[in-house]
Write a protein that holds these residues in place. Structure first.
Motif, mmCIF file in Angstrom:
data_model
loop_
_atom_site.group_PDB
_atom_site.id
_atom_site.type_symbol
_atom_site.label_atom_id
_atom_site.label_comp_id
_atom_site.label_asym_id
_atom_site.label_seq_id
_atom_site.Cartn_x
_atom_site.Cartn_y
_atom_site.Cartn_z
ATOM 1 N N GLU A 92 0.820 -1.219 0.000
ATOM 2 C CA GLU A 92 0.000 0.000 0.000
ATOM 3 C C GLU A 92 0.853 1.268 0.000
ATOM 4 O OE1 GLU A 92 -2.819 -0.226 3.184
ATOM 5 O OE2 GLU A 92 -3.574 -2.163 2.521
ATOM 6 N N GLY A 93 2.179 1.102 0.034
ATOM 7 C CA GLY A 93 3.065 2.259 0.003
ATOM 8 C C GLY A 93 3.436 2.798 1.373
ATOM 9 N N LEU A 94 3.132 2.034 2.439
ATOM 10 C CA LEU A 94 3.456 2.470 3.795
ATOM 11 C C LEU A 94 4.844 1.972 4.182
ATOM 12 C CD1 LEU A 94 0.081 1.636 5.582
ATOM 13 C CD2 LEU A 94 0.792 3.798 4.562
ATOM 14 N N GLY A 95 5.604 2.833 4.842
ATOM 15 C CA GLY A 95 6.940 2.438 5.255
ATOM 16 C C GLY A 95 7.364 3.143 6.531
ATOM 17 N N GLU A 96 8.448 2.645 7.089
ATOM 18 C CA GLU A 96 8.988 3.203 8.329
ATOM 19 C C GLU A 96 10.518 3.201 8.231
ATOM 20 O OE1 GLU A 96 7.146 1.942 12.000
ATOM 21 O OE2 GLU A 96 9.116 1.745 12.923
ATOM 22 N N VAL A 97 11.121 4.270 8.707
ATOM 23 C CA VAL A 97 12.580 4.411 8.684
ATOM 24 C C VAL A 97 13.027 4.909 10.052
ATOM 25 C CG1 VAL A 97 14.507 5.699 7.675
ATOM 26 C CG2 VAL A 97 12.615 4.953 6.215
ATOM 27 N N GLN A 98 14.132 4.363 10.529
ATOM 28 C CA GLN A 98 14.729 4.866 11.768
ATOM 29 C C GLN A 98 16.205 5.086 11.519
ATOM 30 O OE1 GLN A 98 13.571 3.002 15.400
ATOM 31 N NE2 GLN A 98 15.431 3.603 16.460
ATOM 32 N N ILE A 99 16.713 6.213 12.003
ATOM 33 C CA ILE A 99 18.133 6.526 11.910
ATOM 34 C C ILE A 99 18.635 6.850 13.306
ATOM 35 C CG2 ILE A 99 17.768 8.980 11.406
ATOM 36 C CD1 ILE A 99 20.233 8.709 9.473
ATOM 37 N N GLU A 100 19.868 6.460 13.567
ATOM 38 C CA GLU A 100 20.446 6.708 14.894
ATOM 39 C C GLU A 100 21.765 7.449 14.731
ATOM 40 O OE1 GLU A 100 20.196 3.520 17.580
ATOM 41 O OE2 GLU A 100 18.163 3.027 16.937
ATOM 42 N N PHE A 101 21.955 8.423 15.584
ATOM 43 C CA PHE A 101 23.185 9.202 15.637
ATOM 44 C C PHE A 101 23.789 8.984 17.030
ATOM 45 C CE2 PHE A 101 20.364 11.389 12.671
ATOM 46 C CZ PHE A 101 21.187 11.566 11.562
ATOM 47 N N PRO A 102 24.743 8.049 17.145
ATOM 48 C CA PRO A 102 25.329 7.770 18.458
ATOM 49 C C PRO A 102 26.332 8.842 18.869
ATOM 50 C CG PRO A 102 26.321 6.360 16.803
ATOM 51 C CD PRO A 102 25.237 7.158 16.112
ATOM 52 N N ARG A 103 26.365 9.113 20.157
ATOM 53 C CA ARG A 103 27.336 10.041 20.747
ATOM 54 C C ARG A 103 27.529 11.280 19.868
ATOM 55 N NH1 ARG A 103 32.552 7.793 22.614
ATOM 56 N NH2 ARG A 103 32.370 9.604 23.937
ATOM 57 N N LEU A 104 26.463 12.029 19.694
ATOM 58 C CA LEU A 104 26.475 13.208 18.818
ATOM 59 C C LEU A 104 27.709 14.074 19.052
ATOM 60 C CD1 LEU A 104 22.783 14.416 18.912
ATOM 61 C CD2 LEU A 104 24.074 13.743 16.897
ATOM 62 N N PRO A 105 28.521 14.290 18.018
ATOM 63 C CA PRO A 105 29.748 15.066 18.188
ATOM 64 C C PRO A 105 29.551 16.578 17.999
ATOM 65 C CG PRO A 105 29.719 14.122 16.008
ATOM 66 C CD PRO A 105 28.454 13.640 16.716
ATOM 67 N N LEU A 106 28.330 17.053 18.136
ATOM 68 C CA LEU A 106 28.061 18.483 17.951
ATOM 69 C C LEU A 106 28.639 19.300 19.106
ATOM 70 C CD1 LEU A 106 24.343 18.212 16.805
ATOM 71 C CD2 LEU A 106 26.357 18.608 15.365
ATOM 72 N N ARG A 107 29.110 20.488 18.784
ATOM 73 C CA ARG A 107 29.655 21.394 19.797
ATOM 74 C C ARG A 107 28.545 22.330 20.279
ATOM 75 N NH1 ARG A 107 35.343 21.773 19.624
ATOM 76 N NH2 ARG A 107 35.061 22.921 21.558
ATOM 77 N N LYS A 108 28.876 23.171 21.229
ATOM 78 C CA LYS A 108 27.914 24.068 21.874
ATOM 79 C C LYS A 108 27.139 24.887 20.837
ATOM 80 C CE LYS A 108 27.606 27.373 25.623
ATOM 81 N NZ LYS A 108 28.343 27.963 26.733
ATOM 82 N N GLY A 109 25.813 24.917 21.013
ATOM 83 C CA GLY A 109 24.968 25.693 20.117
ATOM 84 C C GLY A 109 23.566 25.128 20.031
ATOM 85 N N GLU A 110 22.748 25.796 19.250
ATOM 86 C CA GLU A 110 21.369 25.367 19.022
ATOM 87 C C GLU A 110 21.258 24.844 17.592
ATOM 88 O OE1 GLU A 110 17.184 27.117 20.333
ATOM 89 O OE2 GLU A 110 18.109 28.320 18.738
#
Length: 163
Positions: A92-110
């Protein structure tokens, strides 16, 4: 969990042909669901799960995610097409996707996180949705947007460099 529609089953039945759209988006930071988070550099795990409906007569769509800072600077992205991920759907065209970002290496900010649902070649976007805002706190004073994985090597004296 963010329901993109109040009555997804009714809207799925009336989905216009030759398109795709999100039905549900769930964002979690360390297992806590929401759309606004506070995290710490290289300490938190981010997971995004989307459900979508699409015209089953079209090829499977491409799914992508972007992280923006200040709403304008693209810090990074992940795109199923670039990663050679085949998006699964039912008849029917229905689907599901999951993505994971472990230990996010982002620095200070929004950071503003967006989900994208596009055609099979990622050229045309069917839908883009702002899915979360992530504020990262960082005790380091150095500038930058990400903490890249790295290793240091040091020797007393000089090694023999060939060149």
């Amino acid at each position: 969990t963010k329901s993109v529609s109040d009555t997804p089953v009714q809207q799925e039945a009336s989905l216009p042909q030759r398109t795709a759209r999100f039905t549900t988006i769930d964002v979690e930071l360390d297992g806590n669901s929401g759309c606004e988070f506070t995290g710490y550099t290289s300490k938190n795990n981010l997971s995004i799960r989307i459900q979508f409906t699409s015209d089953p007569q079209l090829p499977a769509p491409t799914v992508g995610f972007t992280f923006k800072q200040g709403g304008v600077i693209d810090v990074t992205c992940a795109v199923s097409l670039s990663d050679k991920i085949c998006i699964q759907r039912d008849t029917e065209g229905l689907g599901e996707v999951q993505i994971e970002f472990p230990r996010l290496p982002l620095r200070k900010g929004e950071y503003f996180i967006y989900a994208h649902l596009g055609c099979e070649n990622a050229i045309y976007l069917y839908e883009t949705e702002h899915v979360a805002t992530l504020t990262i706190d960082d005790s380091l004073s150095e500038p930058g947007l990400v903490n890249l994985a790295h290793s240091w090597h040091t020797l007393a004296g000089h090694s023999n460099i060939k060149g």
